[in-house]
Design a protein around this motif. Structure first.
Motif, short mmCIF file in Angstrom:
data_model
loop_
_atom_site.label_atom_id
_atom_site.label_comp_id
_atom_site.label_asym_id
_atom_site.label_seq_id
_atom_site.Cartn_x
_atom_site.Cartn_y
_atom_site.Cartn_z
N ILE A 407 36.07 50.89 19.22
CA ILE A 407 36.78 50.63 18.13
C ILE A 407 36.80 49.16 18.05
N VAL A 408 36.48 48.89 16.62
CA VAL A 408 36.49 47.38 15.91
C VAL A 408 37.32 47.23 14.88
N TYR A 409 38.36 46.21 14.95
CA TYR A 409 39.03 45.89 14.11
C TYR A 409 38.79 44.71 13.16
N LEU A 410 38.66 44.62 11.78
CA LEU A 410 38.45 43.58 11.17
C LEU A 410 39.37 43.09 10.20
N PRO A 411 40.21 42.00 10.45
CA PRO A 411 41.34 41.67 9.63
C PRO A 411 40.82 41.25 8.45
N GLN A 412 41.75 40.94 7.65
CA GLN A 412 41.48 40.41 6.08
C GLN A 412 40.82 38.80 6.20
N LYS A 413 41.41 37.88 7.27
CA LYS A 413 41.24 36.70 7.49
C LYS A 413 40.49 36.65 8.71
N PRO A 414 39.18 36.87 8.76
CA PRO A 414 38.64 36.83 10.16
C PRO A 414 38.52 35.40 10.72
N GLN A 472 32.25 33.97 2.35
CA GLN A 472 31.14 34.03 3.54
C GLN A 472 31.46 34.30 4.66
N GLN A 473 32.69 33.86 5.15
CA GLN A 473 33.54 34.14 6.51
C GLN A 473 33.60 35.81 6.50
N GLN A 474 34.17 36.51 5.56
CA GLN A 474 34.27 37.69 5.69
C GLN A 474 33.03 38.41 5.72
N ARG A 475 31.98 38.23 5.25
CA ARG A 475 30.55 38.87 5.17
C ARG A 475 30.15 38.75 6.69
N ILE A 476 30.20 37.41 7.20
CA ILE A 476 29.72 37.06 8.61
C ILE A 476 30.49 38.33 9.70
N ALA A 477 31.89 38.44 9.33
CA ALA A 477 32.58 38.98 10.12
C ALA A 477 32.22 40.44 10.04
N ILE A 478 31.75 41.19 9.01
CA ILE A 478 31.37 42.37 8.38
C ILE A 478 29.97 42.39 9.15
N GLU A 493 41.44 45.22 4.60
CA GLU A 493 41.03 44.28 3.53
C GLU A 493 39.89 43.19 3.62
N ALA A 494 39.22 43.55 4.60
CA ALA A 494 38.06 42.73 4.89
C ALA A 494 36.96 42.33 3.82
N THR A 495 37.15 42.82 2.81
CA THR A 495 36.26 42.37 1.57
C THR A 495 37.22 41.70 0.50
N SER A 496 38.37 41.28 0.71
CA SER A 496 39.30 40.98 -0.43
C SER A 496 38.78 39.64 -1.10
N ASN A 497 38.15 38.91 -0.44
CA ASN A 497 37.59 37.44 -0.90
C ASN A 497 36.39 37.53 -1.59
N LEU A 498 35.72 38.72 -1.54
CA LEU A 498 34.55 39.01 -2.38
C LEU A 498 34.82 39.32 -3.91
N VAL A 500 33.80 41.33 -7.29
CA VAL A 500 33.66 42.59 -7.40
C VAL A 500 32.23 43.19 -7.22
N LYS A 501 31.14 42.34 -7.76
CA LYS A 501 29.68 42.91 -7.55
C LYS A 501 29.41 42.87 -6.24
N THR A 502 29.63 41.97 -5.30
CA THR A 502 29.32 41.85 -4.15
C THR A 502 29.81 42.85 -3.17
N GLU A 503 31.46 42.86 -3.47
CA GLU A 503 31.96 43.80 -2.71
C GLU A 503 31.52 45.29 -2.86
N LYS A 504 31.37 45.49 -3.89
CA LYS A 504 30.56 47.07 -4.27
C LYS A 504 29.13 47.20 -3.48
N SER A 505 28.58 46.27 -3.29
CA SER A 505 27.20 46.40 -2.86
C SER A 505 27.44 46.20 -1.24
N VAL A 506 28.39 45.53 -0.71
CA VAL A 506 28.68 45.50 0.80
C VAL A 506 29.40 46.94 1.11
#
Length: 564
Positions: A407-414, A472-478, A493-498, A500-506
């Protein structure tokens, strides 16, 4: 076997130091007795040859003294390093083994200040304890020599020695109290300083630098005052000990001079006795002074044990790949879960849910509904007050804790660590990871193009979060999460800083990953529309469960959130 070997090695080092130091003591005794021979025999009888022979012998013994002094000091350093490995690494290892809840209740400065406590203990064990043995041996040897030289002067000296111990006894409780206060004050100062350094951007943004500095200033002054009180008491005690030492020397010289005048003692014996008296009193005073170091170590040990006595995370049998294939789990079940941070204030209450493995789930709800707490229970950061979480197959179930490595947990602020971008993506992966794998997950996380624009690409050195935006930090963590071997990925909430367009793609890329159970803790309802299952939370309970289409038809809480 290893522990026994380490113990024997340490024992040999301690014995070697003691032998070296006792040899140095014998040389010191011989040097003082030589003074008696010079004054009483060699000078009056003009024995020049004997004087030269003994002087040469003493010179050689002084060289030997210097060698033993170096050898003793070197071995003390070796012992100190061995104790550092045993104690400091034990403490650091323990920090990695205790539950995450410790780091939520203890500030960073409080935990790091224990390293200084450990150093105090090491100093006491490595130098003070050995010093005690050596000084006791020195006092006994020189005491016997003084008694043989003149028992009357020795009895006068011995009569006044208890004054040292009386002074120590009177100061013990006050030293304990002040030691505790100054250590606690120092920990608070360091904790506040570390917090302010990490939060400097917020401090500057809200223009509260002056008020935050005044808090630091207040704590700094408080620590200075407590240190001053401790040192003042130490100086007072040292002054009283000095009075006792000088009084003993004065009394011995005065009475010894009278004995010499009346012909009951030779001048050489008086000079030798007075010379040896220094070697007798100084180690005795060091033994008495151990009180201060021992008390400091005692308080340090108490503070260190506050952390070391915290139980480690429960170690359960970790399920193997073979066992997993035989077990064939099909779903995660949380049954009758209750959890509270404080007694009487449940965050989750009678919560029940089922998440099929290999599916995607979104857990949504208003702030404070318990979503993140639920995620941290799944990852095992917290233990439920009541109920259990398990993996279920057709025939049996196992505690989810046994499956924790999957199990891996990714917080909002990695957290971004110092090192290269590649190091951050491959975090904790010691086996060889191909560059193609790293680039693949970076592309899925929509961060590959950003990395290519950096000076050294994936080898660009990072120092914390310095050159990266929040997105960018969130995407590296993803990318880090997608590269892991874990089969259950929890995105809080691991995509909260992205945008809308980038978030949808991710999100689309994450959902295309095969053989993973994906759990999103989300505010943005775009994610909910894409997943296999939606869980709606409110006040620590799951109040709705279904697909996007099903929940729309119910026109309940989910429908209201969409309409809002």
């Amino acid at each position: 076997m290893t522990v026994s070997k380490n113990y024997l090695k340490t024992k040999k080092i301690v014995l070697s130091i003691i032998v070296s130091s006792l040899t140095m003591t014998l040389i010191s005794i011989g040097s003082s007795l030589f003074l008696q021979l010079i004054i009483d025999i060699y000078i009056p009888n003009l024995r020049i040859t004997q004087l030269l022979v003994v002087s040469t012998s003493l010179f050689l013994s002084y060289i030997l003294y210097a060698l033993f002094n170096y050898f003793s000091g070197y071995l003390s350093l070796v012992l100190s390093q061995k104790l550092s490995i045993d104690l400091l690494l034990k403490y650091i290892r323990h920090l990695f083994d205790v539950p995450i809840a410790l780091f939520n209740t203890r500030r960073a400065g409080e935990l790091t200040s224990r390293l200084e406590d450990a150093n105090n203990i090491i100093h006491t064990l490595a130098s003070t304890t050995i010093s005690a043995f050596l000084n006791i041996g020195t006092v006994i040897l020189i005491g016997i020599t003084l008694f043989v030289l003149d028992f009357k002067l020795f009895l006068i000296t011995a009569t006044l020695i208890p004054l040292y111990f009386l002074i120590v006894y009177k100061f013990m409780k006050r030293f304990d109290k002040l030691n505790t206060k100054r250590m606690e004050s120092g920990a608070k100062l360091v904790s506040t300083l570390i917090e302010d350094i990490h939060g400097m951007e917020t401090i500057k943004a809200f223009n509260v630098a002056d008020s935050q500095y005044h808090k630091i200033d207040h704590k700094f002054v408080d620590q200075l005052q407590k240190n001053f009180m401790y040192e003042k008491l130490n100086v007072l005690q040292s002054s009283l000990k000095t009075i006792v030492r000088l009084s003993i020397s004065l009394l011995v010289l005065s009475i010894g001079a009278l004995l010499v005048i009346h012909g009951r003692l030779s001048l050489g014996k008086l000079v030798a006795f007075n010379s040896l008296l220094t070697y007798f009193i100084l180690p005795l005073e060091e033994i008495v002074n151990l009180q201060s170091n021992i008390q400091t170590a005692k308080i340090a040990n108490m503070r260190l044990n506050q952390i070391l006595n915290i139980p480690k995370e429960e170690t359960l049998h970790t399920i193997t790949s073979k066992e997993l294939l035989e077990f064939k789990p099909s779903q995660i079940i949380m049954e009758n879960i209750q959890f509270e941070y404080k007694y009487g204030q449940p965050v989750l209450n009678h919560l029940n849910l089922t998440i099929p493995l290999g599916t995607s789930t979104a857990i949504i709800g208003l702030s404070g509904s318990g979503k993140s707490t639920l995620a941290k229970l799944l990852i095992g950061f917290y233990k439920p007050t009541r109920g259990e979480t398990r993996l279920q197959s057709k025939t049996k179930s196992i505690n989810l804790k046994n499956y924790q490595q999957q199990i891996v947990y990714l917080p909002q602020k990695p957290y971004i660590f110092s090192g290269t971008i590649r190091d951050n993506i491959t975090l904790g992966r010691f086996k060889c990871i191909e560059d193609a794998q790293v680039e693949h997950v970076a592309k899925l996380a929509q961060i590959h193009e950003d990395i290519k624009k950096l000076p050294d690409g994936y080898n660009t050195k990072l120092s914390g979060n310095d050159i990266l935006s929040g997105g960018q930090q969130q995407r590296i963590a993803i990318a880090r999460a997608l590269l892991s071997d874990a089969t259950i990925l929890i995105f809080d909430e691991a995509t909260s800083n992205l945008d809308v367009k980038t978030e949808k793609s991710v999100i689309d890329n994450i959902l295309q990953v095969q053989n993973k159970t994906i759990i999103f803790i989300a505010h943005r309802l775009y994610i909910a529309k894409k997943v296999d299952q939606i869980l709606v939370m409110n006040k620590g309970k799951i109040i709705e469960n279904g697909t996007h289409t099903q929940l729309l038809k119910q026109k309940g809480q989910y429908y209201k959130l969409l309409e809002a």
